[in-house]
Design an enzyme around this catalytic site. Structure first.
Site, PDB file in Angstrom:
ATOM      1  N   GLY A  91       0.788  -1.221   0.000  1.00  0.00           N
ATOM      2  CA  GLY A  91       0.000   0.000   0.000  1.00  0.00           C
ATOM      3  C   GLY A  91       0.823   1.276   0.000  1.00  0.00           C
ATOM      4  CB  SER A  92      -0.036   4.559   1.447  1.00  0.00           C
ATOM      5  OG  SER A  92      -1.390   4.427   1.077  1.00  0.00           O
ATOM      6  CB  THR A  93       4.728   1.687   2.827  1.00  0.00           C
ATOM      7  OG1 THR A  93       4.331   0.514   2.118  1.00  0.00           O
ATOM      8  CG2 THR A  93       4.127   1.646   4.208  1.00  0.00           C
ATOM      9  CG  PHE A  94       5.206   0.458  -2.722  1.00  0.00           C
ATOM     10  CD1 PHE A  94       5.209  -0.326  -1.593  1.00  0.00           C
ATOM     11  CD2 PHE A  94       5.765  -0.047  -3.884  1.00  0.00           C
ATOM     12  CE1 PHE A  94       5.754  -1.604  -1.613  1.00  0.00           C
ATOM     13  CE2 PHE A  94       6.312  -1.317  -3.916  1.00  0.00           C
ATOM     14  CZ  PHE A  94       6.310  -2.099  -2.777  1.00  0.00           C
ATOM     15  CE  LYS A  95      -0.526   6.968  -1.701  1.00  0.00           C
ATOM     16  NZ  LYS A  95      -1.604   7.179  -0.744  1.00  0.00           N
TER      17      LYS A  95
END
Lengths: 574, 269
Positions: free
Chosen positions: A281-285
């Site tokens: 999820g958003s940790t990839f942002k």
């Protein structure tokens, strides 16, 4: 008298006899000589042999080797020398049913009273089986041995045999692995280090892992508490040294007891940190943003991206979890965790640059660590425009938590990716690594990560004084034909202290449920965030990171870029 | 002649003595070797015993056990950032030191409004300094209390004493009143207690007397001393992490031992 003549005329026999006597005496002398020579030779042989033994046998064997101080398998210790695995002489209780002296009924009744593992009927069956050898109990306590000995049955054999003991029980069980009944390693570092642990020259010296058992215990306790609180089906946690790649703590819950691995559930034996892959999820942002800054797609932090409405790409619609419905600049995209803004940046990056950056971070191969059981990431087969956009915020690509930890370490440590290791690394042994982003980009990422914890979705993870930075990530679990909206993977990837990064910490909860005090939310900010806050407050001082309320990252250029509506509650999360 | 006669004997002696000496040397060496082997065997046994004990200690004191005690039994929490001290200045800022003495010239130059407040702060400051000293002799408080419980029959006379010793144990709380209460208690002792007790008490309160010598003549205010209440808004003392001093005092250790005993007892069939 009766022989006046003989002296004159000696009979010829006697003369001959005298000659024979001389001859026989010389023969005797000769024989004696031979005997003596034989004796001398024998003595000389023995003396020579003794002398040879004295010279050639070398120094007397040392006490260590003589008295069995070198264990058959080397110890495994943590980075501070705390024993994690050790071979001991354990008592075992066995029986030779074919040599039984007493009536089997009597012995079975006594055994059932002392060893309640089996019933009396089972013991009776064993004793009447007529087999030659059956183990009744291995790794028995001395008191038990005393009681069994008091039965007085000669067919019961009490023996000592080397047993692998894990004094810390469940602690770091997935890192350690375990030995099967025959003493063969089945998984974990026991298997990786098998040759080293059993080598003749290495058995005396323990092997030091990079694990710190205190940190490991703190992480496991806090993660387990959150897992129980949120009724999650599993959890995974990692603490990684950003400069050396050493894994200071690695856990996968529920854990098992390596002293008795057969009692654990089979699915718990898998290491969720390295074997299972998740869409994180958003940790990839953060990764996407680092790529965009590094490759010049994002040149100004104040550049605004349209997040006024959900983004329609083909038949996909990209929505925000916390829609702001306005134009967002770069810090705001991360602070509010905007999928739309990230997707727009990823669109500008393009599939080639995104894939190339992910490859640089090792997302296309199993995690780089010693352990044998490593999961292969789910790499997109076809990079459509939507793929590029979704992988930018961590959907459509699945990696292990260790991949994420290594990537975050590279983002903050000045831009150098290094393989992770479970072995303690001396300062000179740290690998060179490969540069993935520049120092300047890394400094910017540190600012952005800290900002997310100060002002954004990561506020619940903040441990006061430890200058924690990071990013939340809440992903829906993929299932056949789409995503399960209520099965979440809640992750928080944090780094502390942000002004001089030393450790990456990752907490991941598998399918947490909301509780009353989280207002029903099961997102990372409410579930994984508090785990990070509590764990960092505990492990920081242990790892030499002293909290300070007077130090922090310089956010003066980014703070003015955050727009807050008038009267907004500055403490609201989500 | 004699030499010729004893030649053979001499030869024998010449041959035997070195042989004997050599034999003795080898015997001696063998004995030493045996001794050494024995010591080495003992070392080996001791090492094995140490290893076994280490293993047992490590297993009993495993991280899980410590976590259980820390979390469930003692309900310990991680220290907050305020409890860490980075330097000497921060450490010094924790202790309430007396204000520096203001020279008379400055005092005279100060405006009239602040003049009356001049002596007032200086008096408590002095007392506070004295009470800081009493922290050290606060240790013999327990013997005093014990003595008083043994000797004094009426509960009424025991109470003031207990109150007083309570005050002595926490001297920093309310310096001024404490001083007065102490002097009151001290002054009242000769009237009520036996001489032996009075002596003990005087030993305990010696610093207090040194602190307020002016009030030596004050009348015994027994009631005041009896009903001195512990300060109401007593702030919890800030505990600073000082790892070198050892985080566990004897009481905590005794508590751990008690729990360990209880657990071990319960596990036994």
């Amino acid at each position: 008298m009766n022989a006046p003549f003989p002296a004159i005329a000696a009979p010829p026999e006697r003369v001959r006899l005298a000659g024979a006597r001389v001859e026989s005496a010389s023969v005797a002398h000769f024989r004696l000589m031979v005997m003596m020579l034989l004796f001398i030779a024998a003595t000389a042989v023995i003396a020579g042999k003794l002398a040879w033994m004295a010279v050639a046998s070398g120094p007397a064997p040392t006490a260590a080797s003589t008295y069995g101080l070198i264990p058959p398998r080397a110890d495994i210790v943590d980075r501070n020398g705390v024993t994690l695995a050790r071979t001991i002489d354990a008592w075992s209780i066995a029986v030779h049913p074919d040599k039984l002296m007493n009536p089997p009924e009597v012995v079975a009744a006594k055994l059932a009273a002392i060893l309640p593992d089996r019933t009396e009927a089972e013991y009776l069956a064993i004793l009447k089986s007529g087999r030659s050898f059956v183990y009744l109990k291995r790794r028995a306590l001395p008191e038990l041995i005393k009681q069994v000995n008091a039965i007085g049955e000669p067919a019961i054999a009490l023996g000592r045999e080397p047993e692998r003991l894990y004094p810390q029980g469940n602690l770091a069980s997935h890192v350690m692995g375990w030995l099967d009944q025959d003493g063969k390693p089945t998984s974990g570092m026991e298997r990786v280090l098998d040759t080293r642990l059993t080598a003749d020259h290495g058995r005396g010296r323990p092997v030091a892992l990079s694990i710190d058992s205190r940190v490991q215990a703190a992480l496991e306790t806090e993660l387990n508490a959150a897992m129980v609180k949120h009724s999650a089906i599993g959890a995974s946690g990692l603490v990684l040294d950003v400069k050396t790649g050493e894994v200071v703590a690695m856990t996968s819950l529920p854990s098992f007891n390596p002293n008795a691995p057969s009692f654990g559930a089979v699915e718990d034996l898998a290491n969720k940190s390295t074997l299972n892959v998740y869409e994180l999820g958003s940790t990839f942002k953060m990764i996407t943003m680092a790529n965009a800054i590094e490759s010049g797609v994002v040149t100004s932090m104040s550049h605004r991206y349209d997040a006024t409405a959900p983004l329609q790409v083909g038949r996909f619609k990209i929505k925000d979890d916390h829609p702001q419905n306005r134009f967002l600049d770069v810090p705001e995209i991360l602070v509010h965790s905007s999928n739309i803004g990230t997707a727009r940046i990823a669109d500008a990056l393009g599939p080639e640059r995104t894939a190339a950056f992910f490859r640089k971070l090792g997302f296309d191969a199993p995690a780089d660590i010693e352990l044998g059981a490593k999961g292969r990431p789910l790499w997109p087969k076809f990079w459509a425009r939507t793929t590029t956009m979704t992988v930018a915020y961590g959907h459509g690509i699945a990696v292990t938590p260790l991949h994420l930890a290594s990537a975050y370490a590279a983002l903050v440590n000045g831009g150098v990716w290094r393989p992770a290791t479970l072995l303690k690394r001396a300062p000179g042994q740290v690998p060179e690594g490969r540069r993935v982003i520049s120092e300047a980009t890394s400094a910017r990422m540190r600012q952005l990560m800290r900002l997310v914890v100060m002002k954004g979705t990561g506020r619940k993870a903040d441990a006061p004084g430890f200058r924690l930075g990071g990013k939340t990530g809440t992903a829906e679990k993929p299932r056949a034909g789409g995503y399960a909206h209520h099965s979440l993977i809640s992750t928080f990837a944090g780094v502390f202290p942000m002004d001089a990064p030393r450790f990456v910490i990752i907490a991941m909860l598998d399918e947490p449920k909301g509780t009353a005090d989280t207002f029903g939310y099961a997102t990372a900010a409410w579930t994984a965030g508090p785990v990070i806050a509590r764990t960092v407050a505990r492990i920081g001082p242990l790892l030499g990171v002293m909290p300070s309320l007077t130090k922090d990252v310089d956010e003066s250029e980014l703070l003015p870029l955050l727009w807050e509506p008038k009267g907004a509650n500055p403490n609201a999360v989500e | 002649m004699m030499a010729a006669r004893f030649r053979s004997v001499t030869w024998v002696a010449v041959a035997v003595v070195p042989a004997l000496a050599c034999y003795l040397v080898t015997q001696h060496v063998a004995a030493e070797r045996a001794q050494l082997a024995k010591v080495e065997r003992q070392i080996g046994q001791s090492r094995r015993a140490i290893r076994e004990l280490e293993t047992e200690l490590g297993t009993r004191g495993s991280m899980a056990q410590i976590e259980r005690w820390n979390g469930q039994t003692f309900a310990l929490a991680a220290p907050s950032a305020q409890q860490f001290i980075t330097g000497d200045v921060q450490l010094a800022s924790l202790s309430a030191l007396p204000a520096l003495p203001v020279p008379a010239v400055v005092m005279a130059a100060a405006p009239a409004a602040s003049a009356p407040s001049g002596p007032a702060p200086s008096a408590p400051a002095e007392v506070r300094q004295a009470t800081l000293e009493t922290v050290k002799p606060a240790a013999p408080v327990h013997p005093v209390r014990q003595a008083s419980f043994e000797q004094v029959k009426p509960a009424a006379s025991a109470r003031p004493l207990r109150e007083a010793s309570f005050e002595a144990a926490k001297p920093a709380a309310r310096p001024l009143r404490e001083a007065t209460s102490k002097t009151a208690a001290k002054a009242s002792t000769p009237a009520r207690a036996t001489p032996a007790k009075a002596e003990v008490r005087q030993v305990a309160f010696k610093p207090a007397r040194r602190a307020a010598p002016v009030e030596e003549e004050a009348q015994p205010l027994l009631r005041q001393a009896t009903y001195v209440k512990p300060p109401r808004e007593q702030k919890a003392p800030t505990k600073v992490a000082m790892l070198a001093n050892g985080p566990l005092d004897s009481r905590s250790l005794a508590e751990i031992g008690r729990i360990a005993n209880a657990e071990r007892g319960s596990r036994r069939p």
